[in-house]
Design an enzyme around this catalytic site. Sequence first.
Site, PDB file in Angstrom:
ATOM      1  N   CYS A   1       0.828  -1.222   0.000  1.00 37.82           N
ATOM      2  CA  CYS A   1       0.000   0.000   0.000  1.00 37.82           C
ATOM      3  C   CYS A   1       0.855   1.262   0.000  1.00 37.82           C
ATOM      4  CB  CYS A   1      -0.928   0.018   1.207  1.00 37.82           C
ATOM      5  SG  CYS A   1      -2.085  -1.358   1.201  1.00 37.82           S
TER       6      CYS A   1
ATOM      7  N   HIS B   1      -9.041   4.060  -1.549  1.00 39.05           N
ATOM      8  CA  HIS B   1      -7.696   3.481  -1.372  1.00 39.05           C
ATOM      9  C   HIS B   1      -7.346   2.560  -2.540  1.00 39.05           C
ATOM     10  CE1 HIS B   1      -4.140   1.896   0.336  1.00 39.05           C
ATOM     11  NE2 HIS B   1      -4.646   0.991   1.160  1.00 39.05           N
TER      12      HIS B   1
HETATM   13  N1  COA Z   1     -16.949   2.346   4.032  1.00 39.33           N
HETATM   14  C1  COA Z   1     -18.218   2.841   3.939  1.00 39.33           C
HETATM   15  N2  COA Z   1     -19.145   2.386   3.061  1.00 39.33           N
HETATM   16  C2  COA Z   1     -18.756   1.406   2.252  1.00 39.33           C
HETATM   17  C3  COA Z   1     -17.464   0.836   2.292  1.00 39.33           C
HETATM   18  C4  COA Z   1     -16.557   1.345   3.216  1.00 39.33           C
HETATM   19  N3  COA Z   1     -15.309   0.876   3.306  1.00 39.33           N
HETATM   20  N4  COA Z   1     -17.386  -0.141   1.380  1.00 39.33           N
HETATM   21  C5  COA Z   1     -18.570  -0.199   0.762  1.00 39.33           C
HETATM   22  N5  COA Z   1     -19.402   0.741   1.287  1.00 39.33           N
HETATM   23  C6  COA Z   1     -20.805   0.987   0.925  1.00 39.33           C
HETATM   24  C7  COA Z   1     -21.024   0.991  -0.594  1.00 39.33           C
HETATM   25  O1  COA Z   1     -20.900   2.278  -1.121  1.00 39.33           O
HETATM   26  C8  COA Z   1     -22.426   0.447  -0.699  1.00 39.33           C
HETATM   27  O2  COA Z   1     -23.325   1.500  -0.382  1.00 39.33           O
HETATM   28  P1  COA Z   1     -24.731   1.643  -1.177  1.00 39.33           P
HETATM   29  O3  COA Z   1     -25.485   0.386  -0.868  1.00 39.33           O
HETATM   30  O4  COA Z   1     -25.343   2.880  -0.589  1.00 39.33           O
HETATM   31  O5  COA Z   1     -24.363   1.754  -2.622  1.00 39.33           O
HETATM   32  C9  COA Z   1     -22.518  -0.562   0.444  1.00 39.33           C
HETATM   33  O6  COA Z   1     -21.530  -0.154   1.396  1.00 39.33           O
HETATM   34  C10 COA Z   1     -22.236  -1.989   0.020  1.00 39.33           C
HETATM   35  O7  COA Z   1     -21.030  -2.001  -0.761  1.00 39.33           O
HETATM   36  P2  COA Z   1     -20.239  -3.351  -0.987  1.00 39.33           P
HETATM   37  O8  COA Z   1     -19.138  -3.056  -1.958  1.00 39.33           O
HETATM   38  O9  COA Z   1     -21.208  -4.439  -1.331  1.00 39.33           O
HETATM   39  O10 COA Z   1     -19.616  -3.617   0.445  1.00 39.33           O
HETATM   40  P3  COA Z   1     -18.861  -4.906   0.933  1.00 39.33           P
HETATM   41  O11 COA Z   1     -19.448  -5.296   2.236  1.00 39.33           O
HETATM   42  O12 COA Z   1     -18.771  -5.915  -0.143  1.00 39.33           O
HETATM   43  O13 COA Z   1     -17.358  -4.376   1.144  1.00 39.33           O
HETATM   44  C11 COA Z   1     -15.607  -3.954   2.667  1.00 39.33           C
HETATM   45  C12 COA Z   1     -17.036  -3.583   2.230  1.00 39.33           C
HETATM   46  C13 COA Z   1     -15.279  -3.064   3.858  1.00 39.33           C
HETATM   47  C14 COA Z   1     -15.502  -5.407   3.060  1.00 39.33           C
HETATM   48  C15 COA Z   1     -14.622  -3.651   1.486  1.00 39.33           C
HETATM   49  O14 COA Z   1     -14.699  -2.296   1.159  1.00 39.33           O
HETATM   50  C16 COA Z   1     -13.170  -3.988   1.844  1.00 39.33           C
HETATM   51  O15 COA Z   1     -12.753  -5.122   1.715  1.00 39.33           O
HETATM   52  N6  COA Z   1     -12.383  -2.990   2.297  1.00 39.33           N
HETATM   53  C17 COA Z   1     -10.998  -3.216   2.709  1.00 39.33           C
HETATM   54  C18 COA Z   1     -10.053  -3.068   1.558  1.00 39.33           C
HETATM   55  C19 COA Z   1      -8.649  -3.336   2.008  1.00 39.33           C
HETATM   56  O16 COA Z   1      -8.384  -4.260   2.741  1.00 39.33           O
HETATM   57  N7  COA Z   1      -7.699  -2.534   1.529  1.00 39.33           N
HETATM   58  C20 COA Z   1      -6.341  -2.671   1.890  1.00 39.33           C
HETATM   59  C21 COA Z   1      -6.104  -2.022   3.188  1.00 39.33           C
HETATM   60  S1  COA Z   1      -4.483  -2.297   3.824  1.00 39.33           S
END
Ligand code: COA
Length: 388
Positions: free
Chosen positions: A83, A334
């Site tokens: 990252c 990110h």
């Molecule tokens: N924060 C706030 N809202 C979020 C979000 C987040 N991180 N991720 C998705 N949403 C929202 C979307 O906009 C969507 O909203 P809507 O229904 O109003 O359109 C809803 O949540 C569902 O989105 P979806 O993509 O289906 O969510 P998800 O549950 O599949 O994924 C996470 C959410 C947190 C699991 C995913 O964003 C993730 O894996 N994040 C971590 C990424 C990571 O590890 N990066 C490296 C870091 S070192």
Amino acid sequence: MHTYIIGTGHSRFGKLEQSLEELIAQVAIEALESSGTDPEEIDAVYIGHFNSGMCDQEFPASLVLNALPGLRFKPCTRVENACASGSAAIHQGINLIAGGLARKVLVIGAEKMTQADAKRIGKGLLGASYQPEAQGETAGFAGLFARIAQQYFDTHGDHSHELAKIAAKNHANGVHNPLAQFQKALDIDFCHTQSERNPVVSGPLKRTDCSPVSDGAAALVLAADNVSRAAPQRVRFLARAHTTDYMPMSKRNPLILEGATLAWKKVLCDADVTLDDLAFAEVHDCFTIAELMIYESMGLTPYGKGARALNEGWVYKDGRLPINPSGGLKSKGHPVGATGVSMHVMAARQLLEQAGGCQIPGARLGAVFNMGGLAVANYASILVRDSE
Ligand code: COA
């Protein structure tokens, strides 16, 4: 020999239609134009890119040539450091300039994540962890930070309310950033409460504690002192630091981001400034627990007391040291390889009074802290507005 940022480019972050190549072209052109630089004047190109199986287009180093043929035959190199790939690419550019081997360097950070399915993304991101310790982890990187959060809570008490405050703060800041993935305020109650719209991702971390999966790119033009004077705008690197820590968490104290602490100490010492001199900092809030622990690493509070910085209002936009006025990774998004470059672009725009609704009035000195993996790669920079 000082190095300057003389031009910046930044795409919107989020789930985007553009391909990796289109994103790279967009930000490279914007950065060159804003610096008043022709492609022919660029001596080298570095591109921060993680990928790790999330995007079929590997080997992106030369893609920028398709849009900017003036870069043909220049040395172009991909840099990967999880990252922190974007900051790693910036450091390569600075090294080249400091060594007298280049006068102007184009640095790009780019990532295309959202076309992959959740399984592929989770596996790709977990590639940035120590594999023997990640076996069986089903929640991706969030699962690893959730383990740290749980240990923090076990030692220092339940801080889920403070994590919610960090999420709400960064979402509130992101409302004013037109390039952010989420430009929507989420209140502390929503972020603190488990619900259908804010489910648990792993351990104490809910969806709002996580940065999202994003596409995006950012770019900047670095220049040596003698060639940067004619540039319409410039921001100087006052100091920068890079530390690397053990990858296995079993070899480290999980309650302290030691590599981060050392990077902050070094960069503040080399710049000969204190936290009180900073107008803002853009820090690596990949998960809210990371931002809380970074308050401690940067020396804002003692270890275990990061909550004080929130509860006493220091890190809000009108506080003593605004943290992530751009919205941070949490709200801005990110796209892994782009993040380090994006953080430096956001900081440079603050210092040039180009941050629009995110502007901290009168900002003259700012910091960036970008990390790769579980604080394995740690990059800190202090940037100053150049008033010559
Ligand atoms: N924060 C706030 N809202 C979020 C979000 C987040 N991180 N991720 C998705 N949403 C929202 C979307 O906009 C969507 O909203 P809507 O229904 O109003 O359109 C809803 O949540 C569902 O989105 P979806 O993509 O289906 O969510 P998800 O549950 O599949 O994924 C996470 C959410 C947190 C699991 C995913 O964003 C993730 O894996 N994040 C971590 C990424 C990571 O590890 N990066 C490296 C870091 S070192």
